[in-house]
Design an enzyme around this catalytic site. Structure first.
Site, PDB file in Angstrom:
ATOM      1  N   HIS A 198       0.803  -1.214   0.000  1.00 24.55           N
ATOM      2  CA  HIS A 198       0.000   0.000   0.000  1.00 24.55           C
ATOM      3  C   HIS A 198       0.841   1.272   0.000  1.00 24.55           C
ATOM      4  CE1 HIS A 198      -3.154  -2.896   0.907  1.00 24.55           C
ATOM      5  NE2 HIS A 198      -3.843  -2.079   0.144  1.00 24.55           N
ATOM      6  N   ARG A 305     -10.438   4.203  -1.635  1.00 31.26           N
ATOM      7  CA  ARG A 305      -9.998   3.397  -0.488  1.00 31.26           C
ATOM      8  C   ARG A 305     -10.202   4.217   0.781  1.00 31.26           C
ATOM      9  NH1 ARG A 305      -5.608   1.891  -4.252  1.00 31.26           N
ATOM     10  NH2 ARG A 305      -5.465  -0.392  -4.345  1.00 31.26           N
ATOM     11  N   ARG A 341     -15.371   2.271  -1.469  1.00 31.71           N
ATOM     12  CA  ARG A 341     -15.189   0.917  -0.945  1.00 31.71           C
ATOM     13  C   ARG A 341     -15.302   0.953   0.570  1.00 31.71           C
ATOM     14  NH1 ARG A 341      -9.628  -2.258  -1.783  1.00 31.71           N
ATOM     15  NH2 ARG A 341      -8.852  -0.811  -0.209  1.00 31.71           N
ATOM     16  N   GLU A 442     -11.621 -10.644  -5.225  1.00 29.35           N
ATOM     17  CA  GLU A 442     -10.176 -10.713  -4.970  1.00 29.35           C
ATOM     18  C   GLU A 442      -9.806 -11.952  -4.170  1.00 29.35           C
ATOM     19  OE1 GLU A 442      -9.081  -6.985  -3.090  1.00 29.35           O
ATOM     20  OE2 GLU A 442     -10.908  -6.928  -1.907  1.00 29.35           O
ATOM     21  N   ASP A 466      -4.834  -8.459  -4.701  1.00 27.87           N
ATOM     22  CA  ASP A 466      -5.082  -9.555  -3.761  1.00 27.87           C
ATOM     23  C   ASP A 466      -5.376 -10.860  -4.490  1.00 27.87           C
ATOM     24  OD1 ASP A 466      -4.746  -8.633  -1.096  1.00 27.87           O
ATOM     25  OD2 ASP A 466      -6.432  -7.289  -1.430  1.00 27.87           O
ATOM     26  N   ARG A 476       1.888 -10.457  -1.024  1.00 30.07           N
ATOM     27  CA  ARG A 476       2.145  -9.330  -1.934  1.00 30.07           C
ATOM     28  C   ARG A 476       3.168  -8.328  -1.412  1.00 30.07           C
ATOM     29  NH1 ARG A 476      -3.694  -6.128  -1.773  1.00 30.07           N
ATOM     30  NH2 ARG A 476      -2.595  -4.194  -2.085  1.00 30.07           N
ATOM     31  N   CYS A 513      -9.684  -2.965 -10.698  1.00 30.69           N
ATOM     32  CA  CYS A 513      -9.146  -1.795  -9.994  1.00 30.69           C
ATOM     33  C   CYS A 513      -7.814  -2.098  -9.306  1.00 30.69           C
ATOM     34  CB  CYS A 513     -10.154  -1.241  -9.000  1.00 30.69           C
ATOM     35  SG  CYS A 513     -10.573  -2.404  -7.693  1.00 30.69           S
TER      36      CYS A 513
HETATM   37  C1  PEP Z   1      -6.678  -5.144  -4.985  1.00 30.10           C
HETATM   38  O1  PEP Z   1      -6.530  -6.024  -4.126  1.00 30.10           O
HETATM   39  O2  PEP Z   1      -6.386  -5.292  -6.188  1.00 30.10           O
HETATM   40  C2  PEP Z   1      -7.236  -3.838  -4.609  1.00 30.10           C
HETATM   41  C3  PEP Z   1      -7.538  -2.930  -5.513  1.00 30.10           C
HETATM   42  O3  PEP Z   1      -7.390  -3.581  -3.271  1.00 30.10           O
HETATM   43  P1  PEP Z   1      -6.176  -3.177  -2.286  1.00 30.10           P
HETATM   44  O4  PEP Z   1      -4.949  -2.975  -3.127  1.00 30.10           O
HETATM   45  O5  PEP Z   1      -6.603  -1.933  -1.593  1.00 30.10           O
HETATM   46  O6  PEP Z   1      -6.107  -4.374  -1.411  1.00 30.10           O
HETATM   47 MG    MG Z   2      -7.515  -5.786  -2.217  1.00 34.01          MG
END
Ligand code: PEP
Ligand code: MG
Length: 587
Positions: A198, A305, A341, A442, A466, A476, A513
């Protein structure tokens, strides 16, 4: 020694956010505060109390500064939370007791303050009243700052970068990244992490070059060293020579001229050569990114987010505070859609200072995260849902739930939403009764049962970050295995196809996304697989639009069909690269 006279060293990491930066390094090491304990000589005791008072004063100034920045960037309501922090510093009981403890024991003031504040934190967190319980988080946050100031550690704070610097950190937590001073960070480099952590997503949205997974770099550089950060190739060059600087100057010129071509073309619509329009939306984290959505001509927000509202604070924001934030975005972008979200805290985004809400977990990505947290903390979930519903009266708001594992969980979330709608009706509060509801896909179980999930929502949005992590069992944010995180793995491509076909059979649209959507090399593959729209960091819109305008949808479908027959991630990657290069020439 002038660092420019040191030898040039090239270090390879993982390219995480594009761009090239040159400047001096600021090393940021995150560590838990260890409070030393020692006896203070009787003749030094007046000085010790003065040191405490000075630390309280500095802390007050720091909080007031953050408060005024938050007020400027996010609005005065968001800044109100810092009033509670300032009040902690005025708390005569806490201060008086610390000084009394010091006078009685002669232990250094950090030790006394730590003991007294821990006692108060414990007492507050055990109180049944929610308001008073929240004071425990405020106290924890402020106590941390006071201790840092007493121990002279405050200069490590990322919100206080004095000059423009390349931030080299062992790790950057989401709350660190929320407090980074955007105008002062030239680039972000981390020892750990991967492209989809993130902190990197935030760097990309800030348009700051970033390289991650550069193991142990923090132990090899010093504050003030000079470095080039190449966010295109994931390279750091320490102490670059004149000729390297010249070479990078040329590369930067070329990239800049390509970028201005992209921006020029960005004024035109995202339509393929065979006439198919592709909606391109933006991913945002904060209210102040609305300007970027407009600047890069995204057609709305495909992923808001909301966690950052929570990570910026040591306590849970109220329904009203959230409503004002969501309303601000909805109003600013109306009539374009804003997909909000619901909370995705947990995983690599625990709420700092709230161990009671987020107990430590061995396996947080598989743990108490997102919708799982919300369904258990219904009060927090309901405050957010009501805030989103209330904002829906001010623009084209849509709602989506993260980390949905299957149909039943989606139905449970929708039942809570129905309760919230009922409550707002009773209050006479207006909201969009036809609010469009989406599920993020996801988790593999949701992908496998897409036909069931699709029955209870109006759209789905694929979170590839995810989805790939769970499909391939690749954490990740773990740099050791980052090379195994392969968006072009056949399992990923087939799963994407299965989601798209399943959703389309139920006549609901599919968006992506995750970070894959904002990569111009993967966008044609996603569109060829049948994805209807893409949502990405605002600054990626021009590059994705450029490739869309240079391709036909027929060619993209052929690319996807071929990819679906291939067995090797590397071959599929090479196909995508070749497709992109054949249509987009940088020179
Ligand atoms: C994802 O998992 O691709 C997503 C967009 O959500 P985040 O990156 O906030 O987990
Ligand atoms: Mg995600």
């Amino acid at each position: 020694m002038d660092s420019r006279s040191k030898n040039e060293v090239t270090v390879q990491g993982i390219a995480a956010s594009q761009g090239i930066a040159y400047g001096q390094v600021f090393v940021y090491i995150q560590s838990d505060i260890t409070v030393p304990s020692y006896q203070v000589e009787p003749d030094k005791r007046i000085e010790e109390v003065a040191r405490f008072e000075q630390a309280l004063l500095v802390t007050r100034q720091q909080i007031a500064k953050i408060q005024s920045e938050v007020s400027k960037n996010l609005g005065p309501e968001e800044a109100l939370i810092f009033d509670a922090h300032l009040l902690v510093l005025e708390d005569q009981a806490l201060i008086g007791e610390t000084i009394r403890e010091f006078q009685a024991t002669g232990r250094n003031i950090e030790t006394c303050f730590n003991q007294v504040s821990q006692r108060y934190i414990k007492a507050f967190s055990e109180i049944a009243d929610e308001y008073l319980r929240e004071r425990a988080s405020d106290l924890r946050d402020v106590a941390q700052r006071v201790l840092q100031n007493l121990l002279g550690q405050a200069e490590n704070s990322l919100s206080r970068l004095a000059d423009k610097r390349i931030v080299v950190a062992n790790d950057i937590t989401p709350s660190d990244s929320a407090s980074i001073d955007r105008s002062a960070a030239l680039a972000i480099v981390t020892d750990s992490g991967s492209r989809t952590s993130h902190a990197v997503i935030v760097a990309r949205s800030m348009k700051v070059p970033a390289v991650v997974g550069v193991r142990n770099l923090t132990t090899r550089v010093q504050n003030g060293d000079w470095a080039i950060v190449d966010g295109y190739d994931g390279v750091i060059i320490l102490n670059p020579t004149e000729s390297t600087l010249f070479r990078y100057g040329k590369i930067q010129e070329r990239k800049k001229s390509f970028e201005s071509r992209l921006l020029e073309a960005n004024r035109r619509p995202a339509v393929t050569l065979d006439g198919v329009s592709v909606p391109l939306l933006a991913n945002i984290e904060k209210m102040d990114e609305v300007g970027l959505v407009q600047e890069y001509r995204a057609e709305g927000v495909g992923l808001y987010r909301t966690e950052y509202l929570f990570l910026n604070s040591s306590r849970v924001p109220s329904e009203q505070e959230q409503f004002l934030a969501y309303k601000g975005v909805a109003e600013a972008l109306a009539p374009n859609p804003v997909i909000i979200r619901s909370l995705d805290l947990g995983g690599d985004k625990p709420m700092a200072g709230n161990p009671d809400l987020f107990p430590k977990e061995d396996n947080p990505f598989m743990g108490f995260r997102a919708i799982r947290f919300c369904l258990e903390h219904r009060d927090i979930f309901k405050d957010q849902l009501r805030a989103i519903l209330m904002a829906s009266a001010y623009g084209k708001v849509q709602l989506m739930y993260p980390m949905i594992s299957g149909h039943e969980e989606l139905a449970r979330a929708n039942a809570v939403l129905t309760e919230c709608m009922q409550e707002l009706k009773e209050r006479g509060q207006p909201f969009d009764e036809n609010l469009s509801i989406g599920a993020m896909i996801e988790i593999p179980s949701a992908a496998m049962t897409i036909d069931l999930v699709a029955r209870d929502c109006a759209f789905v949005s694929i979170g590839t970050n995810d989805l790939i992590q769970y499909l391939l069992a690749i954490d990740r944010v773990n740099d050791r295995i980052a090379h195994l995180y392969e968006p072009t793995h056949p399992a990923v491509i087939r799963t994407l196809k299965q989601i798209v076909d399943g959703a389309h059979r139920h006549k609901i649209p599919v968006s992506v996304c995750g970070e894959m959507a904002g990569d111009p090399v993967y966008a044609p593959l996603l569109l060829g697989l049948g994805v209807d729209s893409l949502s990405m960091a605002p600054s990626w819109v021009p590059a994705v639009k450029y490739v869309i305008r240079a391709m036909t949808m027929a060619d993209a479908r052929a690319l996807a069909e071929e990819a679906l027959t291939m067995s090797s991630p590397r071959e599929i990657q090479a196909k995508c690269d070749a497709f992109y290069r054949a249509r987009v020439e940088m020179e």
